[in-house]
Design a protein around this motif. Structure first.
Motif, PDB file in Angstrom:
ATOM      1  N   ARG A 122       0.860  -1.187   0.000  1.00  0.00           N
ATOM      2  CA  ARG A 122       0.000   0.000   0.000  1.00  0.00           C
ATOM      3  C   ARG A 122       0.896   1.238   0.000  1.00  0.00           C
ATOM      4  N   ASP A 127      -0.634  13.207   5.843  1.00  0.00           N
ATOM      5  CA  ASP A 127      -2.054  13.306   6.153  1.00  0.00           C
ATOM      6  C   ASP A 127      -2.619  14.691   5.896  1.00  0.00           C
ATOM      7  N   GLY A 129      -2.578  16.386   3.369  1.00  0.00           N
ATOM      8  CA  GLY A 129      -3.158  16.537   2.041  1.00  0.00           C
ATOM      9  C   GLY A 129      -2.228  17.289   1.121  1.00  0.00           C
ATOM     10  N   HIS A 245      -3.333   9.264  -4.467  1.00  0.00           N
ATOM     11  CA  HIS A 245      -4.462   8.550  -3.898  1.00  0.00           C
ATOM     12  C   HIS A 245      -4.428   7.052  -4.201  1.00  0.00           C
ATOM     13  N   SER A 246      -3.600   6.660  -5.175  1.00  0.00           N
ATOM     14  CA  SER A 246      -3.540   5.255  -5.548  1.00  0.00           C
ATOM     15  C   SER A 246      -2.251   5.000  -6.323  1.00  0.00           C
ATOM     16  N   ALA A 294       5.929   9.936  -1.181  1.00  0.00           N
ATOM     17  CA  ALA A 294       5.136   8.875  -0.558  1.00  0.00           C
ATOM     18  C   ALA A 294       6.054   7.720  -0.202  1.00  0.00           C
ATOM     19  N   GLU A 303       0.168   0.525   7.893  1.00  0.00           N
ATOM     20  CA  GLU A 303      -1.043   0.749   8.679  1.00  0.00           C
ATOM     21  C   GLU A 303      -0.726   0.820  10.168  1.00  0.00           C
ATOM     22  N   THR A 315      -1.098   9.068   6.513  1.00  0.00           N
ATOM     23  CA  THR A 315      -2.248   8.196   6.314  1.00  0.00           C
ATOM     24  C   THR A 315      -1.961   7.229   5.177  1.00  0.00           C
ATOM     25  N   VAL A 316      -2.611   6.079   5.213  1.00  0.00           N
ATOM     26  CA  VAL A 316      -2.456   5.062   4.174  1.00  0.00           C
ATOM     27  C   VAL A 316      -3.582   5.217   3.173  1.00  0.00           C
ATOM     28  N   VAL A 317      -3.260   5.233   1.883  1.00  0.00           N
ATOM     29  CA  VAL A 317      -4.259   5.451   0.844  1.00  0.00           C
ATOM     30  C   VAL A 317      -4.231   4.305  -0.162  1.00  0.00           C
ATOM     31  N   GLY A 318      -5.340   4.199  -0.926  1.00  0.00           N
ATOM     32  CA  GLY A 318      -5.432   3.205  -1.986  1.00  0.00           C
ATOM     33  C   GLY A 318      -5.676   1.801  -1.480  1.00  0.00           C
ATOM     34  N   ASN A 319      -6.027   0.924  -2.404  1.00  0.00           N
ATOM     35  CA  ASN A 319      -6.243  -0.484  -2.082  1.00  0.00           C
ATOM     36  C   ASN A 319      -4.916  -1.245  -2.067  1.00  0.00           C
TER      37      ASN A 319
END
Length: 365
Positions: A122, A127, A129, A245-246, A294, A303, A315-319
């Protein structure tokens, strides 16, 4: 006489058997546990260094296996995944215990047990933004808007002074004290600039005065429209330029990875610019300093870091992408590989592995 001899012989045989069994049992109890050197890469929550000892899910699982196999463990720490794998391949250690991903390339040089944890990669990002306050300020400056804001401020100051001098001369009801007069004029100018309203200002020159008031209102509306549009456009541009974001947002960015990790190989194959760091704390510090955009790494590691260190503002983003599995590793032809694998299979079946997972990550149900 013969009966007595038979009884004596039988008693002797029984005594010899009992003596032999007792001696065997004593020898079994006195046999020392086999000492093994276990390499560790510290990676919370799977391997955690605490007061010259180690803890974590991988360590706890190994301790259960080692106890069942009567192994005495001596831990040896390695600073990166790569050095841990190399030490295992070269036979410097008997086993590698951490969140070590099973891959084809690694399996060609070392042996793995049955997988005991499913994971994947991931992305960790700041965080605050991509359109944070200072990012917007920097964007406004790059676009030349801050200079325009400076001219607007100069106009507001000049207008405040001009209105004060004008009203003191022509309006007998205007405050005589300078600080009260300047405050009144400043309020009037800001009302026009911020709200586009002239307010309850006295009209001293009939229709000519009304025309001037209307012109000031138009100027105020223009100022509001300019400031709003410039800030909005810069925020949009900054978000598009820097937002992550991904996985699809990583091309063109520089990401941090852990030295010798699967993530390092993965982003290299994709052609994404990366910088290698020995651990997540170092990588997070580089991201905070703006050296990378990132961090790409194992999902449970990222996480856990984001959850347990809120002060880092990440923060952790994306699948999850690039799914993988963890296993313990041994040198090729190690006699420990099979018994440890059998132990792991048993611990998976009896629920021990799931209990350890729940202890460190919470229930999945």
């Amino acid at each position: 006489m013969r009966s007595a001899l038979r009884v004596a012989a039988s008693a002797g045989v029984i005594f010899c058997i009992l003596t032999t069994q007792v001696a065997f049992a004593q020898s079994q109890r006195e046999t020392p546990a086999r000492a093994v050197n276990v390499g560790v890469y510290v990676s919370p929550p799977f391997a955690v260094a605490e007061n010259n000892s180690y803890d974590g899910m991988a360590i706890d699982l190994w301790e259960v296996v080692a106890g069942n196999l009567d192994l005495a463990t001596h831990y040896v720490a390695y600073p990166t995944f790569r050095e841990l794998v190399d030490a295992t391949r070269n036979g410097e250690i008997d086993a590698a215990v951490t969140n070590l991903t099973i891959t084809h390339d690694r399996a060609e040089t070392i042996s793995f047990t049955q997988p005991w944890y499913d994971a994947g990669l991931r992305i960790l990002v700041p965080d605050e933004g991509s359109a944070g306050f200072w990012s917007v300020v920097s964007g406004l400056n790059d676009a030349g808007h801050l200079r325009a804001y400076g001219w607007l401020l100069a106009v507001i100051i000049a207008a405040t002074i001009g209105f004060t001098l004008f009203d003191r001369k022509f309006d007998p009801d205007f405050p005589r004290r300078w600080r009260e007069g300047i405050a009144e004029s400043f309020h009037h100018v800001i009302s026009i600039a911020a709200a586009g309203k002239a307010g309850a200002r006295k009209n001293l020159f009939g229709w000519v005065g009304r025309l001037w008031q209307a012109i000031w209102v138009i100027v105020g509306v223009g100022v509001i429209a300019y400031i709003t549009s410039s800030v909005t456009s810069v925020m949009t541009a900054v978000s598009i330029e820097r937002g992550i974001h991904s996985l699809a947002d990583l091309p063109g960015k520089t990401v941090g990875v852990f030295t010798g990790s699967v993530a390092e190989d993965f982003v290299t194959e994709l052609g994404i610019a990366s910088r290698s760091y020995p651990d997540i704390d170092t990588a997070a510090g580089a991201m905070k300093a703006g050296n990378i955009d990132a961090i790409v790494g194992d999902a449970p590691i990222l996480e856990h870091f984001a959850h347990n260190k809120p002060q880092e503002n990440v923060t952790v983003v994306g699948n999850i992408f690039h799914p993988d599995k963890y296993g313990f590793a041994f040198p090729h032809d190690s006699e420990l590989t099979q018994p440890v694998t059998l132990q792991i299979l048993q611990l998976i079946e009896d629920g021990t592995v799931e209990e350890l997972r729940n202890r460190y990550f919470g229930s999945s149900t």
